[in-house]
Write a protein that holds these residues in place. Structure first.
Motif, PDB file in Angstrom:
ATOM      1  N   SER A  28      -4.448  -4.657 -23.827  1.00 49.12           N
ATOM      2  CA  SER A  28      -5.278  -5.359 -22.863  1.00 49.12           C
ATOM      3  C   SER A  28      -5.077  -4.745 -21.484  1.00 49.12           C
ATOM      4  O   SER A  28      -3.970  -4.410 -21.101  1.00 49.12           O
ATOM      5  CB  SER A  28      -4.927  -6.849 -22.842  1.00 49.12           C
ATOM      6  N   CYS A  29      -6.138  -4.616 -20.770  1.00 47.30           N
ATOM      7  CA  CYS A  29      -6.102  -4.016 -19.440  1.00 47.30           C
ATOM      8  C   CYS A  29      -6.042  -5.121 -18.389  1.00 47.30           C
ATOM      9  O   CYS A  29      -6.893  -5.996 -18.372  1.00 47.30           O
ATOM     10  CB  CYS A  29      -7.333  -3.148 -19.228  1.00 47.30           C
ATOM     11  N   PRO A  30      -5.025  -5.124 -17.517  1.00 50.86           N
ATOM     12  CA  PRO A  30      -4.893  -6.204 -16.541  1.00 50.86           C
ATOM     13  C   PRO A  30      -5.930  -6.143 -15.427  1.00 50.86           C
ATOM     14  O   PRO A  30      -6.027  -7.076 -14.653  1.00 50.86           O
ATOM     15  CB  PRO A  30      -3.480  -5.997 -15.982  1.00 50.86           C
ATOM     16  N   TRP A  31      -6.671  -5.078 -15.311  1.00 46.07           N
ATOM     17  CA  TRP A  31      -7.633  -4.975 -14.212  1.00 46.07           C
ATOM     18  C   TRP A  31      -9.008  -5.117 -14.757  1.00 46.07           C
ATOM     19  O   TRP A  31      -9.917  -4.506 -14.671  1.00 46.07           O
ATOM     20  CB  TRP A  31      -7.467  -3.671 -13.444  1.00 46.07           C
TER      21      TRP A  31
ATOM     22  N   ASP B 177       5.850  -1.013 -11.556  1.00 45.21           N
ATOM     23  CA  ASP B 177       6.371  -1.061 -10.186  1.00 45.21           C
ATOM     24  C   ASP B 177       5.332  -0.637  -9.157  1.00 45.21           C
ATOM     25  O   ASP B 177       5.425  -1.003  -7.985  1.00 45.21           O
ATOM     26  CB  ASP B 177       7.608  -0.167 -10.051  1.00 45.21           C
ATOM     27  N   THR B 178       4.356   0.141  -9.600  1.00 47.80           N
ATOM     28  CA  THR B 178       3.294   0.596  -8.709  1.00 47.80           C
ATOM     29  C   THR B 178       2.139  -0.389  -8.661  1.00 47.80           C
ATOM     30  O   THR B 178       1.622  -0.700  -7.589  1.00 47.80           O
ATOM     31  CB  THR B 178       2.776   1.977  -9.167  1.00 47.80           C
ATOM     32  N   SER B 179       1.740  -0.900  -9.802  1.00 51.73           N
ATOM     33  CA  SER B 179       0.539  -1.732  -9.849  1.00 51.73           C
ATOM     34  C   SER B 179       0.781  -3.190  -9.440  1.00 51.73           C
ATOM     35  O   SER B 179      -0.100  -3.805  -8.834  1.00 51.73           O
ATOM     36  CB  SER B 179      -0.094  -1.671 -11.245  1.00 51.73           C
ATOM     37  N   GLU B 180       1.946  -3.740  -9.732  1.00 51.47           N
ATOM     38  CA  GLU B 180       2.188  -5.154  -9.417  1.00 51.47           C
ATOM     39  C   GLU B 180       2.084  -5.492  -7.928  1.00 51.47           C
ATOM     40  O   GLU B 180       1.438  -6.482  -7.574  1.00 51.47           O
ATOM     41  CB  GLU B 180       3.529  -5.605  -9.980  1.00 51.47           C
TER      42      GLU B 180
ATOM     43  N   LEU C 261      -1.106  -8.088  -3.645  1.00 53.60           N
ATOM     44  CA  LEU C 261      -1.784  -7.947  -2.352  1.00 53.60           C
ATOM     45  C   LEU C 261      -3.250  -8.348  -2.469  1.00 53.60           C
ATOM     46  O   LEU C 261      -3.774  -9.057  -1.608  1.00 53.60           O
ATOM     47  CB  LEU C 261      -1.657  -6.512  -1.847  1.00 53.60           C
ATOM     48  N   ILE C 262      -3.901  -7.934  -3.538  1.00 50.36           N
ATOM     49  CA  ILE C 262      -5.304  -8.294  -3.745  1.00 50.36           C
ATOM     50  C   ILE C 262      -5.445  -9.797  -3.944  1.00 50.36           C
ATOM     51  O   ILE C 262      -6.367 -10.425  -3.419  1.00 50.36           O
ATOM     52  CB  ILE C 262      -5.892  -7.512  -4.944  1.00 50.36           C
ATOM     53  N   ASP C 263      -4.514 -10.402  -4.699  1.00 53.12           N
ATOM     54  CA  ASP C 263      -4.562 -11.853  -4.904  1.00 53.12           C
ATOM     55  C   ASP C 263      -4.396 -12.604  -3.586  1.00 53.12           C
ATOM     56  O   ASP C 263      -5.042 -13.627  -3.367  1.00 53.12           O
ATOM     57  CB  ASP C 263      -3.476 -12.290  -5.891  1.00 53.12           C
ATOM     58  N   GLN C 264      -3.535 -12.095  -2.702  1.00 47.70           N
ATOM     59  CA  GLN C 264      -3.287 -12.762  -1.423  1.00 47.70           C
ATOM     60  C   GLN C 264      -4.423 -12.554  -0.432  1.00 47.70           C
ATOM     61  O   GLN C 264      -4.841 -13.483   0.252  1.00 47.70           O
ATOM     62  CB  GLN C 264      -1.987 -12.252  -0.801  1.00 47.70           C
TER      63      GLN C 264
ATOM     64  N   LEU D 295       0.824  -1.207   0.000  1.00 50.65           N
ATOM     65  CA  LEU D 295       0.000   0.000   0.000  1.00 50.65           C
ATOM     66  C   LEU D 295       0.862   1.263   0.000  1.00 50.65           C
ATOM     67  O   LEU D 295       0.541   2.237  -0.681  1.00 50.65           O
ATOM     68  CB  LEU D 295      -0.954   0.011   1.191  1.00 50.65           C
ATOM     69  N   GLU D 296       1.965   1.247   0.740  1.00 53.51           N
ATOM     70  CA  GLU D 296       2.863   2.393   0.742  1.00 53.51           C
ATOM     71  C   GLU D 296       3.497   2.567  -0.633  1.00 53.51           C
ATOM     72  O   GLU D 296       3.614   3.689  -1.136  1.00 53.51           O
ATOM     73  CB  GLU D 296       3.952   2.222   1.803  1.00 53.51           C
ATOM     74  N   ILE D 297       3.897   1.469  -1.242  1.00 50.56           N
ATOM     75  CA  ILE D 297       4.462   1.525  -2.590  1.00 50.56           C
ATOM     76  C   ILE D 297       3.422   2.058  -3.568  1.00 50.56           C
ATOM     77  O   ILE D 297       3.718   2.889  -4.429  1.00 50.56           O
ATOM     78  CB  ILE D 297       4.970   0.128  -3.025  1.00 50.56           C
ATOM     79  N   GLY D 298       2.189   1.583  -3.423  1.00 52.68           N
ATOM     80  CA  GLY D 298       1.111   2.046  -4.299  1.00 52.68           C
ATOM     81  C   GLY D 298       0.839   3.535  -4.164  1.00 52.68           C
ATOM     82  O   GLY D 298       0.656   4.234  -5.161  1.00 52.68           O
ATOM     83  N   LEU D 299       0.833   4.033  -2.935  1.00 51.25           N
ATOM     84  CA  LEU D 299       0.588   5.466  -2.721  1.00 51.25           C
ATOM     85  C   LEU D 299       1.721   6.313  -3.280  1.00 51.25           C
ATOM     86  O   LEU D 299       1.476   7.342  -3.927  1.00 51.25           O
ATOM     87  CB  LEU D 299       0.413   5.757  -1.227  1.00 51.25           C
TER      88      LEU D 299
END
Length: 133
Positions: A130-133, A88-91, A96-99, A60-64
């Motif tokens: 293609s959009c991964p989300w 580097d931001t989205s992966e 985290l969502i997968d886990q 989450l810190e990396i994402g922010l």
């Protein structure tokens, strides 16, 4: 009744005061850098903030921090910078969502914001890739 109210107020004040003495709720170094980067529109501070957040390994810190860089790259129209930090931001957020599953509302919100930034930066590219989300 007044004594209970006064005692409750005094207790609340003492708890808040003790929390401030122990540093509870203090901003971390990367959060302070993010705030300064946002105020000054300084991309170098965003880079430093991202490095500090990445060292902590909290998705989450990396994402922010990454979202801040991606957002700052839009007015600069720096597509190379945007592409450099996009994965580097989205992966970490996707992992985290997968886990954690459906309980990760903050990570999902950040990913949706990143998708919005992708669309804002290059709308035509979104229809051809293609959009991964």
């Amino acid at each position: 009744m007044k004594k209970k109210t006064i005692a409750t107020i005094v207790s609340a004040v003492l708890i808040l005061w003790s929390m401030s003495l122990t540093g509870y709720g203090q901003a971390s170094e990367w959060q302070k850098l993010q705030y300064q980067a946002y105020l000054n529109q300084d991309i170098s501070l965003w880079h430093k903030s991202f490095k500090l957040a990445s060292a902590g390994n909290d998705p989450l810190e990396i994402g922010l921090a990454g979202y801040g860089i991606l957002n700052a790259s839009l007015p600069l129209q720096n597509e190379d910078l945007f592409d450099e930090y996009l994965e580097d931001t989205s992966e970490p957020l996707e992992e985290l969502i997968d886990q954690q599953g459906a309980d990760m509302g903050e990570a999902k919100a950040l990913l949706s914001g990143i998708l919005g930034l992708r669309i804002a930066f290059s709308p035509l590219r979104q229809y051809t890739s293609s959009c991964p989300w």
